[in-house]
Design an enzyme around this catalytic site. Structure first.
Site, PDB file in Angstrom:
ATOM      1  N   LYS A 255       0.825  -1.214   0.000  1.00 18.31           N
ATOM      2  CA  LYS A 255       0.000   0.000   0.000  1.00 18.31           C
ATOM      3  C   LYS A 255       0.858   1.262   0.000  1.00 18.31           C
ATOM      4  CE  LYS A 255      -0.930   0.846   4.910  1.00 18.31           C
ATOM      5  NZ  LYS A 255      -2.008   1.111   5.897  1.00 18.31           N
ATOM      6  N   ASP A 256       2.162   1.124   0.327  1.00 20.17           N
ATOM      7  CA  ASP A 256       3.073   2.266   0.294  1.00 20.17           C
ATOM      8  C   ASP A 256       3.709   2.477  -1.069  1.00 20.17           C
ATOM      9  OD1 ASP A 256       2.686   2.822   2.978  1.00 20.17           O
ATOM     10  OD2 ASP A 256       4.414   1.643   3.645  1.00 20.17           O
TER      11      ASP A 256
ATOM     12  N   ARG B  91      -7.822   8.793   2.864  1.00 30.11           N
ATOM     13  CA  ARG B  91      -8.835   7.767   2.578  1.00 30.11           C
ATOM     14  C   ARG B  91      -9.656   7.479   3.832  1.00 30.11           C
ATOM     15  NH1 ARG B  91      -9.128   2.654   4.116  1.00 30.11           N
ATOM     16  NH2 ARG B  91      -7.014   2.760   4.954  1.00 30.11           N
ATOM     17  N   ARG B  92      -8.977   7.265   4.942  1.00 25.77           N
ATOM     18  CA  ARG B  92      -9.703   7.014   6.189  1.00 25.77           C
ATOM     19  C   ARG B  92     -10.509   8.240   6.601  1.00 25.77           C
ATOM     20  NH1 ARG B  92      -4.421   4.024   8.462  1.00 25.77           N
ATOM     21  NH2 ARG B  92      -5.003   1.855   7.965  1.00 25.77           N
TER      22      ARG B  92
ATOM     23  N   ARG C 278       0.666  10.717  12.933  1.00 26.28           N
ATOM     24  CA  ARG C 278       1.631   9.885  12.226  1.00 26.28           C
ATOM     25  C   ARG C 278       2.572   9.202  13.201  1.00 26.28           C
ATOM     26  NH1 ARG C 278       5.036  12.109   7.826  1.00 26.28           N
ATOM     27  NH2 ARG C 278       5.436   9.876   7.648  1.00 26.28           N
TER      28      ARG C 278
ATOM     29  N   ARG D 283       1.693   5.798  17.667  1.00 27.77           N
ATOM     30  CA  ARG D 283       0.284   6.229  17.571  1.00 27.77           C
ATOM     31  C   ARG D 283      -0.519   5.763  18.782  1.00 27.77           C
ATOM     32  NH1 ARG D 283      -1.229   5.514  11.110  1.00 27.77           N
ATOM     33  NH2 ARG D 283       0.916   5.560  10.389  1.00 27.77           N
TER      34      ARG D 283
ATOM     35  N   CYS E  26      -1.385  10.445  -2.823  1.00 30.09           N
ATOM     36  CA  CYS E  26      -1.825  10.633  -1.440  1.00 30.09           C
ATOM     37  C   CYS E  26      -2.743  11.841  -1.288  1.00 30.09           C
ATOM     38  CB  CYS E  26      -0.616  10.765  -0.523  1.00 30.09           C
ATOM     39  SG  CYS E  26       0.207   9.195  -0.222  1.00 30.09           S
TER      40      CYS E  26
END
Length: 311
Positions: free
Chosen positions: A88-89, A136-137, A154, A160, A247
């Protein structure tokens, strides 16, 4: 193939999750090649720009490639033999001369809610602060609860969770795959269904990137490839390529294989959650079918969204 005496340098980010993924890869290599000795396989942590800049979102500092650039430079230069990435990165297009030669079996792609004050998104307090750096979230969260306040959060998983414990936010959203690989799945308050909350493109998948002209390493990683994961991720990334996603654009996708059929669902949205477009379709569960299905769904979403939506 005889691999005795070979030295294999595995490049990865230096975060705990990235190192865990590299260890999975090392274990897979050792299991697949009895002649390969543990001391011959070295994990090389590489600090990326994305890891060094923690006070801004990825969209502000340049996008996904900031987690891969330095690692890919080491691969091109020959300092490492293969790179282990969270798929996903990965940017939509790879640098010339590099290929994804294998993907490990995908872990659970779903997102999770982590909160000390609520057991679901619906039960978060009115106006609560949710920490996430993912547009997206953010988009899907605000579509469900426009009253919530989203602030960037981040850092690696442990960072986190520490910030959440200090009260910097009422909740955060993380990938279940990462929590599982770190042995922290118990931290999840609620697992979000993909019917309600689509994951990131290729979430939960680990890709092994090598030099295209390196048959030796290609043969080493070939047994680690999980064909169904490769098919699903191929569809999702083909959709992303059509949408020219970065992004700065909230894009989500999830592909699933059912026998000989592949189902792909995709979403594009505005960051504030006020508008989104969803589409789904099915095709053949082959690499060629996956690529065709992804391109077709990408074109469908592009038509639904209109020319200015993805600008």
């Amino acid at each position: 193939m005889a691999v005795s005496g070979l030295v294999i340098n595995i490049g990865t980010r230096g975060s705990p999750l990235a190192l865990a993924q590299a260890e999975l890869t090392k274990a897979g290599l050792l299991a697949a090649h009895a002649e390969l000795r543990p001391e011959n396989v070295t994990i090389v942590p590489i600090k990326t720009t994305g890891d060094q800049v923690q006070d801004r979102t990825l969209s502000e500092i340049g996008g996904k490639g900031l987690f891969t650039k330095e690692i890919e430079e080491a691969l091109i230069d020959g300092r490492i033999d293969l790179a282990v990435h969270s798929m996903k990165d990965m940017p939509t297009f790879l640098p010339a001369g590099l290929v994804i030669a294998a993907m490990l079996e995908r872990e659970d792609p779903r997102d999770v809610l982590i909160s000390p004050v609520a057991d679901s998104i619906a039960n978060l307090p009115q106006g609560a602060v949710v920490g996430t750096a993912s547009l997206r979230r953010q988009a899907q969260l605000l579509a469900l609860r426009p009253d919530l306040k989203v602030q960037p959060l981040r850092g690696n998983v442990g960072t986190r969770l520490d910030k959440l414990a200090r009260g910097e936010a009422a909740a955060t959203l993380l990938a279940l795959a990462g929590l599982k690989r770190l042995g922290r799945a118990d931290a999840a308050t609620a697992i979000l269904s993909t019917d309600d909350f689509l994951p990131a493109v290729a979430q939960g998948a680990i890709g092994l990137e090598i030099r295209a002209n390196d048959p030796r390493v290609a043969a080493l990683v070939a047994p680690l490839d999980h064909p169904l994961t490769t098919i699903a991720v191929t569809a999702e990334r083909a959709m992303l390529a059509v949408l020219d996603g970065s992004c700065r654009t909230p894009i989500a996708a999830h592909a699933e294989v059912f026998g000989t059929q592949l189902r792909l669902r995709g979403l594009v949205a505005l960051p504030d959650g006020t508008e989104s477009h969803f589409a789904e379709d099915s095709g053949n569960a082959t690499l060629e079918g996956a690529a065709a299905l992804g391109r077709a769904l990408g074109e469908k979403l592009k038509a639904l969204a209109g020319p200015n939506f993805l600008a």
